[in-house]
Design a protein around this motif. Structure first.
Motif, PDB file in Angstrom:
ATOM      1  N   VAL A 145       0.833  -1.204   0.000  1.00 25.02           N
ATOM      2  CA  VAL A 145       0.000   0.000   0.000  1.00 25.02           C
ATOM      3  C   VAL A 145       0.869   1.256   0.000  1.00 25.02           C
ATOM      4  CG1 VAL A 145      -1.642   1.351   1.384  1.00 25.02           C
ATOM      5  CG2 VAL A 145      -1.992  -1.109   1.097  1.00 25.02           C
ATOM      6  N   CYS A 146       1.933   1.249   0.797  1.00 23.33           N
ATOM      7  CA  CYS A 146       2.853   2.395   0.851  1.00 23.33           C
ATOM      8  C   CYS A 146       3.489   2.640  -0.517  1.00 23.33           C
ATOM      9  CB  CYS A 146       3.950   2.142   1.887  1.00 23.33           C
ATOM     10  SG  CYS A 146       3.356   2.029   3.590  1.00 23.33           S
ATOM     11  N   TRP A 147       3.912   1.572  -1.171  1.00 21.14           N
ATOM     12  CA  TRP A 147       4.550   1.699  -2.493  1.00 21.14           C
ATOM     13  C   TRP A 147       3.568   2.261  -3.518  1.00 21.14           C
ATOM     14  CZ3 TRP A 147       3.833  -0.210  -7.409  1.00 21.14           C
ATOM     15  CH2 TRP A 147       4.898  -0.080  -8.296  1.00 21.14           C
ATOM     16  N   VAL A 148       2.339   1.724  -3.518  1.00 22.92           N
ATOM     17  CA  VAL A 148       1.332   2.176  -4.492  1.00 22.92           C
ATOM     18  C   VAL A 148       0.999   3.649  -4.276  1.00 22.92           C
ATOM     19  CG1 VAL A 148      -1.071   1.900  -5.213  1.00 22.92           C
ATOM     20  CG2 VAL A 148       0.352  -0.133  -4.830  1.00 22.92           C
ATOM     21  N   HIS A 149       0.812   4.054  -3.030  1.00 24.72           N
ATOM     22  CA  HIS A 149       0.470   5.455  -2.755  1.00 24.72           C
ATOM     23  C   HIS A 149       1.586   6.386  -3.211  1.00 24.72           C
ATOM     24  CE1 HIS A 149      -1.153   8.931  -0.549  1.00 24.72           C
ATOM     25  NE2 HIS A 149       0.111   9.194  -0.246  1.00 24.72           N
ATOM     26  N   ALA A 150       2.833   6.047  -2.884  1.00 23.72           N
ATOM     27  CA  ALA A 150       3.956   6.912  -3.254  1.00 23.72           C
ATOM     28  C   ALA A 150       4.132   6.972  -4.760  1.00 23.72           C
ATOM     29  CB  ALA A 150       5.235   6.410  -2.577  1.00 23.72           C
ATOM     30  N   LYS A 151       3.927   5.836  -5.422  1.00 19.70           N
ATOM     31  CA  LYS A 151       4.070   5.786  -6.889  1.00 19.70           C
ATOM     32  C   LYS A 151       2.992   6.628  -7.551  1.00 19.70           C
ATOM     33  CE  LYS A 151       6.286   3.612 -10.321  1.00 19.70           C
ATOM     34  NZ  LYS A 151       7.762   3.663 -10.471  1.00 19.70           N
ATOM     35  N   ARG A 152       1.755   6.493  -7.082  1.00 18.48           N
ATOM     36  CA  ARG A 152       0.630   7.208  -7.683  1.00 18.48           C
ATOM     37  C   ARG A 152       0.733   8.711  -7.454  1.00 18.48           C
ATOM     38  NH1 ARG A 152      -4.870   4.777  -5.824  1.00 18.48           N
ATOM     39  NH2 ARG A 152      -4.096   3.096  -7.185  1.00 18.48           N
ATOM     40  N   ASN A 153       1.252   9.108  -6.306  1.00 21.03           N
ATOM     41  CA  ASN A 153       1.297  10.530  -5.955  1.00 21.03           C
ATOM     42  C   ASN A 153       2.676  11.153  -6.152  1.00 21.03           C
ATOM     43  OD1 ASN A 153      -1.483  11.178  -4.526  1.00 21.03           O
ATOM     44  ND2 ASN A 153      -0.869   9.150  -3.824  1.00 21.03           N
ATOM     45  N   HIS A 154       3.582  10.405  -6.774  1.00 23.75           N
ATOM     46  CA  HIS A 154       4.912  10.914  -7.123  1.00 23.75           C
ATOM     47  C   HIS A 154       5.641  11.497  -5.913  1.00 23.75           C
ATOM     48  CE1 HIS A 154       3.600  10.361 -11.256  1.00 23.75           C
ATOM     49  NE2 HIS A 154       2.560  11.143 -11.022  1.00 23.75           N
ATOM     50  N   VAL A 155       5.589  10.748  -4.806  1.00 25.95           N
ATOM     51  CA  VAL A 155       6.306  11.182  -3.608  1.00 25.95           C
ATOM     52  C   VAL A 155       7.798  10.978  -3.837  1.00 25.95           C
ATOM     53  CG1 VAL A 155       6.638  10.812  -1.143  1.00 25.95           C
ATOM     54  CG2 VAL A 155       4.356  10.569  -2.143  1.00 25.95           C
ATOM     55  N   PRO A 156       8.618  12.011  -3.633  1.00 25.57           N
ATOM     56  CA  PRO A 156      10.056  11.861  -3.900  1.00 25.57           C
ATOM     57  C   PRO A 156      10.713  10.861  -2.947  1.00 25.57           C
ATOM     58  CG  PRO A 156       9.592  13.953  -2.814  1.00 25.57           C
ATOM     59  CD  PRO A 156       8.270  13.366  -3.169  1.00 25.57           C
ATOM     60  N   LYS A 157      11.736  10.175  -3.453  1.00 23.26           N
ATOM     61  CA  LYS A 157      12.486   9.234  -2.629  1.00 23.26           C
ATOM     62  C   LYS A 157      13.501   9.985  -1.773  1.00 23.26           C
ATOM     63  CE  LYS A 157      12.354   5.574  -6.170  1.00 23.26           C
ATOM     64  NZ  LYS A 157      13.182   4.667  -6.987  1.00 23.26           N
ATOM     65  N   LEU A 158      13.858   9.369  -0.672  1.00 23.00           N
ATOM     66  CA  LEU A 158      14.909   9.905   0.176  1.00 23.00           C
ATOM     67  C   LEU A 158      16.243   9.275  -0.222  1.00 23.00           C
ATOM     68  CD1 LEU A 158      13.137   9.835   3.661  1.00 23.00           C
ATOM     69  CD2 LEU A 158      13.456  11.785   2.148  1.00 23.00           C
ATOM     70  N   PRO A 159      17.355   9.907   0.095  1.00 21.27           N
ATOM     71  CA  PRO A 159      18.655   9.325  -0.277  1.00 21.27           C
ATOM     72  C   PRO A 159      18.919   8.009   0.451  1.00 21.27           C
ATOM     73  CG  PRO A 159      18.925  11.243   1.155  1.00 21.27           C
ATOM     74  CD  PRO A 159      17.494  11.214   0.755  1.00 21.27           C
ATOM     75  N   ARG A 160      19.616   7.108  -0.227  1.00 20.98           N
ATOM     76  CA  ARG A 160      19.963   5.820   0.359  1.00 20.98           C
ATOM     77  C   ARG A 160      20.946   6.016   1.517  1.00 20.98           C
ATOM     78  NH1 ARG A 160      20.393   0.394  -1.632  1.00 20.98           N
ATOM     79  NH2 ARG A 160      19.624   1.111  -3.666  1.00 20.98           N
ATOM     80  N   ALA A 161      20.751   5.265   2.575  1.00 28.69           N
ATOM     81  CA  ALA A 161      21.670   5.337   3.719  1.00 28.69           C
ATOM     82  C   ALA A 161      23.006   4.714   3.346  1.00 28.69           C
ATOM     83  CB  ALA A 161      21.070   4.605   4.911  1.00 28.69           C
ATOM     84  N   THR A 162      24.081   5.324   3.791  1.00 26.44           N
ATOM     85  CA  THR A 162      25.402   4.748   3.549  1.00 26.44           C
ATOM     86  C   THR A 162      25.605   3.533   4.457  1.00 26.44           C
ATOM     87  OG1 THR A 162      26.462   6.105   5.243  1.00 26.44           O
ATOM     88  CG2 THR A 162      26.290   7.053   3.010  1.00 26.44           C
ATOM     89  N   LEU A 163      26.625   2.763   4.133  1.00 26.61           N
ATOM     90  CA  LEU A 163      26.927   1.584   4.940  1.00 26.61           C
ATOM     91  C   LEU A 163      27.261   1.990   6.380  1.00 26.61           C
ATOM     92  CD1 LEU A 163      27.169  -1.475   4.748  1.00 26.61           C
ATOM     93  CD2 LEU A 163      29.615  -1.185   4.253  1.00 26.61           C
ATOM     94  N   ALA A 164      27.944   3.124   6.522  1.00 31.77           N
ATOM     95  CA  ALA A 164      28.295   3.603   7.863  1.00 31.77           C
ATOM     96  C   ALA A 164      27.035   3.990   8.641  1.00 31.77           C
ATOM     97  CB  ALA A 164      29.246   4.795   7.752  1.00 31.77           C
ATOM     98  N   GLU A 165      26.083   4.650   7.967  1.00 32.41           N
ATOM     99  CA  GLU A 165      24.825   5.036   8.628  1.00 32.41           C
ATOM    100  C   GLU A 165      24.038   3.804   9.057  1.00 32.41           C
ATOM    101  OE1 GLU A 165      23.313   9.246   6.787  1.00 32.41           O
ATOM    102  OE2 GLU A 165      23.256   7.506   5.455  1.00 32.41           O
ATOM    103  N   THR A 166      24.011   2.799   8.171  1.00 36.54           N
ATOM    104  CA  THR A 166      23.271   1.573   8.493  1.00 36.54           C
ATOM    105  C   THR A 166      23.899   0.862   9.694  1.00 36.54           C
ATOM    106  OG1 THR A 166      22.700   1.313   6.152  1.00 36.54           O
ATOM    107  CG2 THR A 166      22.442  -0.621   7.561  1.00 36.54           C
ATOM    108  N   TRP A 167      25.222   0.758   9.695  1.00 37.01           N
ATOM    109  CA  TRP A 167      25.900   0.109  10.814  1.00 37.01           C
ATOM    110  C   TRP A 167      25.666   0.877  12.115  1.00 37.01           C
ATOM    111  CZ3 TRP A 167      27.624  -3.938  13.043  1.00 37.01           C
ATOM    112  CH2 TRP A 167      28.502  -3.839  14.117  1.00 37.01           C
TER     113      TRP A 167
END
Length: 426
Positions: free
Chosen positions: A189-211
């Protein structure tokens, strides 16, 4: 029906329609029935005491307190940060963060309102800033909160285990697959809503941020492992697990995260006691209600009527689900479980439904009721956090309600869907 039966059914319903709190409505209906039957009024006091002196009931205020401590101690923020590093860069990623964080927090608190409040307070404003419709942001927080009654440990399963006299541990397991299926559907549902309403993506987390997020969130992730591992490892009971969860949340909040302070504790205890008192009051007064219902044979008569008029089990279960959904939209879900429990159990027994499977059906209905307009608890929490009207959130949440009904259908008609994790030879 006898005058006593009329008091317990039509009398109680009338008091609820007039706006009496459920616990008071039950107590007044019992009192009227006792006067008509010329039974000593002390029966009500005795039933209150016996109804509130069950060891398993201690799990309810303790799990609620654990959720409050986790939120105040900053562990819910850690879960949100961790989930964000995993999915925020995907289409609908920030909304997916709410779902994933709710899955883990549900395994700590066992409560839909606590999960909605913990996740929504952080993510509704963040989603609105990121370009999501504010109504959708509130609705996804409410829907994610519904995972609370399904993902173990669950307060709803504790209550049903007491009412139906079934193993709470087995009931916990029956909610895992429906809960994860609902979580997976919400991600879509989250994917469909964002796709339909053209919600911008956020930047991917770096490996350091994830760790770093995993490192900082390790104490939050360890909590459900400690609680559930202890229950299924036979180290402690669900009630003892709730106490362990409180101690764990308190120690981590005070000495590890250091966001929890001693002056904050009275307000936290007060909030959890206020919510717990409502639930426990309904359960306590319902003990006497249940005794009188059994004495008047209301539940067994209704079960016989259904068996005589509805021959197919699938149709009986469909009728129960429809009735439960309509009742949950206008009535407290806990009150439904406790008051109608004997009747529901009699019907399930009459049609040969496995008691653990039936518990999963009931609690899935309860979960939907938490988000169903017009009086779902989680809806009002979403309103408070978003500043939106009930109508606005109700319009936005209907796709998620339909998804919940699909999960309910699978839980009802595919027993293995709920019983998949049950131990062999149970």
């Amino acid at each position: 029906m006898s005058p006593i039966a009329w008091c317990l059914t039509a009398g109680f319903a009338g008091l609820v329609v007039l706006g009496f709190p459920f616990a008071i409505a039950i107590a007044l209906a019992i009192t009227a029935a006792l006067l008509i039957a010329d039974i000593e009024p002390a029966f009500l006091a005795q039933s209150l005491i016996s109804g509130s002196q069950q060891f398993s009931l201690l799990a309810i205020p303790l799990f609620m307190l654990a959720g409050e401590l986790m939120t105040a101690g900053g562990l819910s923020q850690r879960l949100v940060d961790l989930a964000g590093t995993l999915v925020r860069h995907r289409t609908g990623g920030l909304a997916m963060v709410a779902v994933l964080a709710a899955v883990v927090f549900s395994a700590i608190s066992g409560s839909a309102p606590a999960t909605t409040a913990a996740i929504g307070s952080i993510l509704i404003p963040a989603m609105a800033r990121a370009g999501y419709d504010r109504g959708f942001a509130a609705s996804i927080a409410v829907s994610a909160g519904v995972l609370g009654p399904l993902i173990p440990p669950s307060i709803a399963f504790v209550i049903w285990g007491i009412v139906a006299e079934q193993s709470i541990g087995k009931l916990f397991l029956s909610g895992v697959v429906p809960g994860l299926a609902l979580a997976g559907g919400l991600l879509v549902v989250c994917w469909v809503h964002a796709k339909r309403n053209h919600v911008p993506k956020l930047p991917r987390a770096t490996l350091a941020e994830t760790w770093a997020a995993f490192h900082e969130g390790k104490w939050a992730l360890a909590s459900p492992l400690v609680v559930l591992g202890g229950i299924y490892g036979g180290i402690f009971t669900p009630t003892e697990a709730a106490a362990i969860s409180c101690v764990y949340a308190l120690l981590v909040g005070l000495f590890v995260e250091r966001k929890l302070t001693l002056p904050m504790l009275p307000a936290i205890f007060s909030n959890s006691m206020r919510t717990s008192a409502i639930v426990c009051a309904i359960i306590a007064v319902s003990t006497g209600f249940g005794i009188l219902v059994a004495q008047e044979q209301i539940a067994s008569r209704f079960a016989h009527w259904m068996a005589d008029n509805i021959q197919q089990r699938w149709l009986a279960l469909a009728s129960l689900n429809i009735a439960f959904f309509l009742l949950a939209a206008v009535m407290d879900e806990i009150a439904i479980m406790v008051i109608l429990g004997p009747m529901l159990i009699a019907i399930a027994t009459r049609f040969g439904v496995d008691p653990i499977h039936f518990g999963a059906i009931i609690v899935t209905n309860v979960a939907i009721g938490m988000a169903a307009p017009p009086i779902g608890y989680c809806l009002f929490i979403g309103m408070a956090m978003s500043g939106l009207s009930l109508a606005r959130i109700s319009r936005a949440i209907w796709p998620q309600i339909l998804l919940m009904l699909v999960v309910l259908f699978l839980t009802t008609y595919i027993p293995g869907f709920a019983l998949f994790l049950q131990p062999a030879g149970r």
